[in-house]
Design a protein around this motif. Sequence first.
Motif, PDB file in Angstrom:
ATOM      1  N   LYS A  95       6.294   9.771  -9.011  1.00 33.94           N
ATOM      2  CA  LYS A  95       7.774  10.436  -8.869  1.00 33.94           C
ATOM      3  C   LYS A  95       7.204  10.579  -7.633  1.00 33.94           C
ATOM      4  N   ILE A  96       8.995   9.905  -6.918  1.00 38.05           N
ATOM      5  CA  ILE A  96       9.312   9.993  -5.781  1.00 38.05           C
ATOM      6  C   ILE A  96      10.359  10.378  -5.194  1.00 38.05           C
ATOM      7  N   GLU A  97       9.881  12.185  -4.262  1.00 32.13           N
ATOM      8  CA  GLU A  97      11.104  13.121  -4.271  1.00 32.13           C
ATOM      9  C   GLU A  97      10.673  12.749  -1.800  1.00 32.13           C
ATOM     10  N   ASN A  98      12.402  12.685  -2.051  1.00 28.12           N
ATOM     11  CA  ASN A  98      12.885  12.886  -0.243  1.00 28.12           C
ATOM     12  C   ASN A  98      11.659  11.624   0.037  1.00 28.12           C
ATOM     13  N   ASN A  99      11.154  10.748   0.160  1.00 26.94           N
ATOM     14  CA  ASN A  99      10.728   9.982   0.175  1.00 26.94           C
ATOM     15  C   ASN A  99       9.358  10.132   0.208  1.00 26.94           C
ATOM     16  N   LYS A 100       8.725  10.582  -0.118  1.00 29.39           N
ATOM     17  CA  LYS A 100       6.735  10.774  -0.514  1.00 29.39           C
ATOM     18  C   LYS A 100       6.502  10.685  -2.412  1.00 29.39           C
ATOM     19  N   VAL A 101       5.702  10.601  -2.422  1.00 35.78           N
ATOM     20  CA  VAL A 101       5.217  10.436  -3.581  1.00 35.78           C
ATOM     21  C   VAL A 101       4.823  11.669  -3.986  1.00 35.78           C
ATOM     22  N   SER A 102       5.387  12.417  -5.329  1.00 36.25           N
ATOM     23  CA  SER A 102       4.839  13.733  -5.536  1.00 36.25           C
ATOM     24  C   SER A 102       3.353  13.336  -6.234  1.00 36.25           C
ATOM     25  N   GLY A 103       2.797  15.046  -6.320  1.00 36.88           N
ATOM     26  CA  GLY A 103       1.428  15.689  -6.377  1.00 36.88           C
ATOM     27  C   GLY A 103       0.414  14.230  -6.420  1.00 36.88           C
ATOM     28  N   GLY A 104      -1.277  14.945  -6.947  1.00 38.49           N
ATOM     29  CA  GLY A 104      -2.138  13.891  -6.205  1.00 38.49           C
ATOM     30  C   GLY A 104      -2.282  12.786  -6.471  1.00 38.49           C
ATOM     31  N   THR A 105      -1.342  12.051  -6.252  1.00 41.63           N
ATOM     32  CA  THR A 105      -1.594  11.013  -6.470  1.00 41.63           C
ATOM     33  C   THR A 105      -0.822  10.288  -5.144  1.00 41.63           C
ATOM     34  N   GLY A 106       0.274  11.302  -4.048  1.00 36.24           N
ATOM     35  CA  GLY A 106       0.721  10.639  -2.992  1.00 36.24           C
ATOM     36  C   GLY A 106      -0.233  11.331  -1.865  1.00 36.24           C
ATOM     37  N   TRP A 107      -1.659  11.557  -2.111  1.00 31.72           N
ATOM     38  CA  TRP A 107      -2.278  11.479  -1.639  1.00 31.72           C
ATOM     39  C   TRP A 107      -3.252   9.980  -0.872  1.00 31.72           C
ATOM     40  N   ALA A 108      -3.411   9.605  -1.515  1.00 31.26           N
ATOM     41  CA  ALA A 108      -3.594   7.995  -1.411  1.00 31.26           C
ATOM     42  C   ALA A 108      -2.925   7.080  -1.237  1.00 31.26           C
ATOM     43  N   CYS A 109      -1.310   7.612  -1.656  1.00 36.41           N
ATOM     44  CA  CYS A 109       0.406   6.291  -1.152  1.00 36.41           C
ATOM     45  C   CYS A 109       0.159   6.719   0.039  1.00 36.41           C
ATOM     46  N   ALA A 110      -0.300   8.146   0.708  1.00 36.52           N
ATOM     47  CA  ALA A 110      -0.039   9.131   2.308  1.00 36.52           C
ATOM     48  C   ALA A 110      -0.658   7.731   3.214  1.00 36.52           C
ATOM     49  N   MET A 111      -2.130   7.387   2.292  1.00 33.87           N
ATOM     50  CA  MET A 111      -3.717   7.081   2.914  1.00 33.87           C
ATOM     51  C   MET A 111      -2.645   5.509   2.932  1.00 33.87           C
ATOM     52  N   CYS A 112      -2.662   5.253   1.994  1.00 29.82           N
ATOM     53  CA  CYS A 112      -1.583   3.332   2.087  1.00 29.82           C
ATOM     54  C   CYS A 112      -0.848   3.287   3.218  1.00 29.82           C
ATOM     55  N   ILE A 113       0.018   4.111   3.221  1.00 27.30           N
ATOM     56  CA  ILE A 113       0.797   3.297   4.441  1.00 27.30           C
ATOM     57  C   ILE A 113       0.465   4.228   5.344  1.00 27.30           C
ATOM     58  N   LEU A 114      -0.940   4.712   5.946  1.00 26.27           N
ATOM     59  CA  LEU A 114      -1.173   4.835   7.289  1.00 26.27           C
ATOM     60  C   LEU A 114      -2.367   3.984   7.412  1.00 26.27           C
ATOM     61  N   VAL A 115      -2.838   3.049   7.081  1.00 23.18           N
ATOM     62  CA  VAL A 115      -3.418   1.555   6.946  1.00 23.18           C
ATOM     63  C   VAL A 115      -2.324   0.601   6.934  1.00 23.18           C
ATOM     64  N   ASP A 116      -1.184   0.611   6.377  1.00 21.66           N
ATOM     65  CA  ASP A 116      -0.810  -0.619   6.252  1.00 21.66           C
ATOM     66  C   ASP A 116      -0.574  -1.120   5.187  1.00 21.66           C
ATOM     67  N   LYS A 117      -0.830  -1.091   4.320  1.00 22.44           N
ATOM     68  CA  LYS A 117      -1.842  -2.498   2.850  1.00 22.44           C
ATOM     69  C   LYS A 117      -0.313  -1.804   1.917  1.00 22.44           C
ATOM     70  N   PRO A 118      -0.329  -2.439   1.079  1.00 23.47           N
ATOM     71  CA  PRO A 118       1.641  -3.136  -0.004  1.00 23.47           C
ATOM     72  C   PRO A 118       1.012  -1.711  -0.637  1.00 23.47           C
ATOM     73  N   LEU A 119       1.710  -0.996  -0.889  1.00 27.55           N
ATOM     74  CA  LEU A 119       2.012   0.100  -1.609  1.00 27.55           C
ATOM     75  C   LEU A 119       3.336   0.017  -2.786  1.00 27.55           C
ATOM     76  N   TYR A 120       3.553  -0.071  -3.225  1.00 31.68           N
ATOM     77  CA  TYR A 120       4.420  -0.201  -4.696  1.00 31.68           C
ATOM     78  C   TYR A 120       3.910   1.300  -5.830  1.00 31.68           C
ATOM     79  N   VAL A 121       4.845   1.347  -5.644  1.00 33.21           N
ATOM     80  CA  VAL A 121       5.299   2.598  -7.055  1.00 33.21           C
ATOM     81  C   VAL A 121       6.039   3.060  -8.083  1.00 33.21           C
ATOM     82  N   PHE A 122       5.707   3.304  -9.044  1.00 35.69           N
ATOM     83  CA  PHE A 122       6.786   3.177 -10.650  1.00 35.69           C
ATOM     84  C   PHE A 122       7.006   4.559 -10.407  1.00 35.69           C
ATOM     85  N   ASP A 123       8.498   4.868 -10.252  1.00 36.82           N
ATOM     86  CA  ASP A 123       8.939   6.209 -10.518  1.00 36.82           C
ATOM     87  C   ASP A 123       9.358   6.109 -12.133  1.00 36.82           C
TER      88      ASP A 123
END
Length: 178
Positions: A95-123
Amino acid sequence: MILHSGGANGADHYFQTIGEEFGLITFYYHYWYGKKNPYSKDVDEISENDYQEGIIMVHKANSILKRKNYDKYMNLLSRNWCQVKYSDAVFAISKIENNKVSGGTGWACAMCILVDKPLYVFDQEKEKWFFWNNKQFEICVTPTLTDNFAGIGTREINNAGINAIRNLYQKIKNKKRK
């Protein structure tokens, strides 16, 4: 196709089982450190170097997430780094809230953003795919899985999330038929 995940119940498990059902997953890693997840293998334990790198990435990811009291989950959070590090792109069910991925999944997604790899999230609540465009999440069509991807997400997966995973694999299967 190679799948990188944490081997947890929910989205991680569905990425594996549906991929196998379609005959597309040739190998998978279910990373862990200290304590295996339900679907992890002994050989999936991350190295001490990856764990230490993961700790650094967790702290960097928190500059985006701004969460508290996460140190007690470091073995789970640091293994998320391997999901990102060893894959070409991240596909998440959450789930995406306030332009961030919620829960534990948010950690890997934030890391993905930091290293500039493609990130797709199904809300799962909005029942739509989103792509990180280097500033924010924007709605997109069902993305195309890479040959070496991280398939991650919530343990609380619902039918919309399961169907989203199924559609990812169906898209690849349809492409191979042409």
